[in-house]
Design a protein around this motif. Structure first.
Motif, PDB file in Angstrom:
ATOM      1  N   TYR A   1       0.713  -1.240  -0.067  1.00  0.00           N
ATOM      2  CA  TYR A   1      -0.147   0.027   0.166  1.00  0.00           C
ATOM      3  C   TYR A   1       0.839   1.315  -0.069  1.00  0.00           C
ATOM      4  CZ  TYR A   1      -3.593   3.294   1.265  1.00  0.00           C
ATOM      5  OH  TYR A   1      -4.441   4.422   1.538  1.00  0.00           O
TER       6      TYR A   1
ATOM      7  N   ASN B   1       1.016   3.722  -3.310  1.00  0.00           N
ATOM      8  CA  ASN B   1       0.490   5.138  -3.114  1.00  0.00           C
ATOM      9  C   ASN B   1       1.453   6.265  -2.946  1.00  0.00           C
ATOM     10  OD1 ASN B   1      -2.723   4.849  -2.910  1.00  0.00           O
ATOM     11  ND2 ASN B   1      -1.907   3.084  -1.646  1.00  0.00           N
TER      12      ASN B   1
ATOM     13  N   ILE C   1       3.429   7.036  -0.631  1.00  0.00           N
ATOM     14  CA  ILE C   1       3.623   7.423   0.784  1.00  0.00           C
ATOM     15  C   ILE C   1       4.863   7.809   1.313  1.00  0.00           C
ATOM     16  CG2 ILE C   1       2.528   7.488   3.063  1.00  0.00           C
ATOM     17  CD1 ILE C   1       0.535   5.720   2.049  1.00  0.00           C
TER      18      ILE C   1
ATOM     19  N   ARG D   1      -9.356   3.515   6.065  1.00  0.00           N
ATOM     20  CA  ARG D   1      -9.320   2.783   4.760  1.00  0.00           C
ATOM     21  C   ARG D   1      -8.933   1.404   4.937  1.00  0.00           C
ATOM     22  NH1 ARG D   1      -8.706   6.603   0.633  1.00  0.00           N
ATOM     23  NH2 ARG D   1      -7.890   8.842   1.345  1.00  0.00           N
TER      24      ARG D   1
ATOM     25  N   VAL E   1      -6.833  -1.947   3.178  1.00  0.00           N
ATOM     26  CA  VAL E   1      -5.757  -2.009   2.247  1.00  0.00           C
ATOM     27  C   VAL E   1      -5.868  -2.279   0.759  1.00  0.00           C
ATOM     28  CG1 VAL E   1      -4.291  -3.115   3.932  1.00  0.00           C
ATOM     29  CG2 VAL E   1      -5.493  -4.479   2.384  1.00  0.00           C
ATOM     30  N   ASN E   2      -7.035  -1.919   0.399  1.00  0.00           N
ATOM     31  CA  ASN E   2      -7.478  -1.916  -1.047  1.00  0.00           C
ATOM     32  C   ASN E   2      -7.842  -0.590  -1.293  1.00  0.00           C
ATOM     33  OD1 ASN E   2     -10.129  -1.658  -0.203  1.00  0.00           O
ATOM     34  ND2 ASN E   2     -10.739  -3.460  -0.994  1.00  0.00           N
ATOM     35  N   ASN E   3      -7.445   0.584  -0.503  1.00  0.00           N
ATOM     36  CA  ASN E   3      -7.682   1.694  -0.567  1.00  0.00           C
ATOM     37  C   ASN E   3      -9.192   2.347  -0.411  1.00  0.00           C
ATOM     38  OD1 ASN E   3      -6.368   4.127  -0.381  1.00  0.00           O
ATOM     39  ND2 ASN E   3      -5.869   4.360  -2.536  1.00  0.00           N
TER      40      ASN E   3
ATOM     41  N   VAL F   1     -12.353   3.458   1.297  1.00  0.00           N
ATOM     42  CA  VAL F   1     -12.655   4.446   2.512  1.00  0.00           C
ATOM     43  C   VAL F   1     -14.047   3.754   3.007  1.00  0.00           C
ATOM     44  CG1 VAL F   1     -13.357   6.671   3.505  1.00  0.00           C
ATOM     45  CG2 VAL F   1     -11.671   6.581   1.628  1.00  0.00           C
TER      46      VAL F   1
ATOM     47  N   GLU G   1      -5.617   7.670   8.335  1.00  0.00           N
ATOM     48  CA  GLU G   1      -4.997   9.034   8.190  1.00  0.00           C
ATOM     49  C   GLU G   1      -5.694   9.846   9.272  1.00  0.00           C
ATOM     50  OE1 GLU G   1      -4.300  12.830   5.112  1.00  0.00           O
ATOM     51  OE2 GLU G   1      -4.524  10.842   4.243  1.00  0.00           O
TER      52      GLU G   1
END
Length: 182
Positions: free
Chosen positions: A38, A42, A44, A84, A86-88, A90, A167
């Motif tokens: 992830y 993404n 990050i 979220r 792990v598949n993004n 929300v 987040e």
């Protein structure tokens, strides 16, 4: 025959314990890999990263306030968050615009910073633990292993053994019994 049955029962109990321990290790490793994937997918990058391999947490600070003031037990916490998978996907947020953007907006809900009493067990353990790592004013992405989220039972739309990503924007502090200055 009774000895054989008792011996077999003891062996099954031992195998069950070993199996549970091995399963927990496999789950922790699978979640660690999912978190790292992830982070890479993404792109990050934070100002600070802290990994806790023994527990499976990863914390990535997006901003550090420099306040050097951490939440204490019984502090009233106000935090904006986006939760979220792990598949993004929300699954929850305190932010109106994000709820609308990702299609989970509920007009009956009052979107505002989430408020709770720190360190009294009113939120999942991993969420509270992540908050305890932050200073007031910090922004962080917290990768929370399933065992510190909803565990093997799951909750609502969160399936069993689902790791979570939050987040977090730790906004303000109000301590119980604090004089309001009136």
């Amino acid at each position: 025959m009774k000895r054989f049955g008792l011996g077999l029962l003891c062996c099954l109990a031992l195998i069950s314990c070993v199996s549970e321990s091995e399963n927990a290790e496999v789950l922790r490793e699978r979640e660690r890999v999912a978190f790292e994937e992830y982070i890479t997918a993404n792109d990050i990058v934070g100002v600070r990263v802290e990994r806790e391999p023994a527990l499976g947490f990863i914390f990535i600070w997006l901003e550090e306030s420099g306040s050097d003031v951490k939440p204490q037990a019984l502090d009233t916490i106000k935090v904006d968050y986006v939760g979220r998978l792990v598949n993004n996907l929300v699954f929850d947020t305190s932010i109106d615009s994000i709820a609308r953007e990702v299609g989970i907006f509920d007009p009956r809900r009052n979107y505002q910073p989430f408020e709770y009493i720190h360190d009294v067990g009113s939120v999942v353990l991993g969420f509270d633990y992540a908050i305890s790592k932050m200073d007031y004013g910090d922004r962080m992405i917290a990768f929370i292993p399933s065992i510190y989220a909803y565990g093997a039972s799951g909750q609502g739309n969160i399936r069993p053994n689902t790791p979570l990503i939050f987040e977090l924007d730790l906004l303000s502090k109000e301590t119980e019994g604090e004089d309001s200055g009136d």
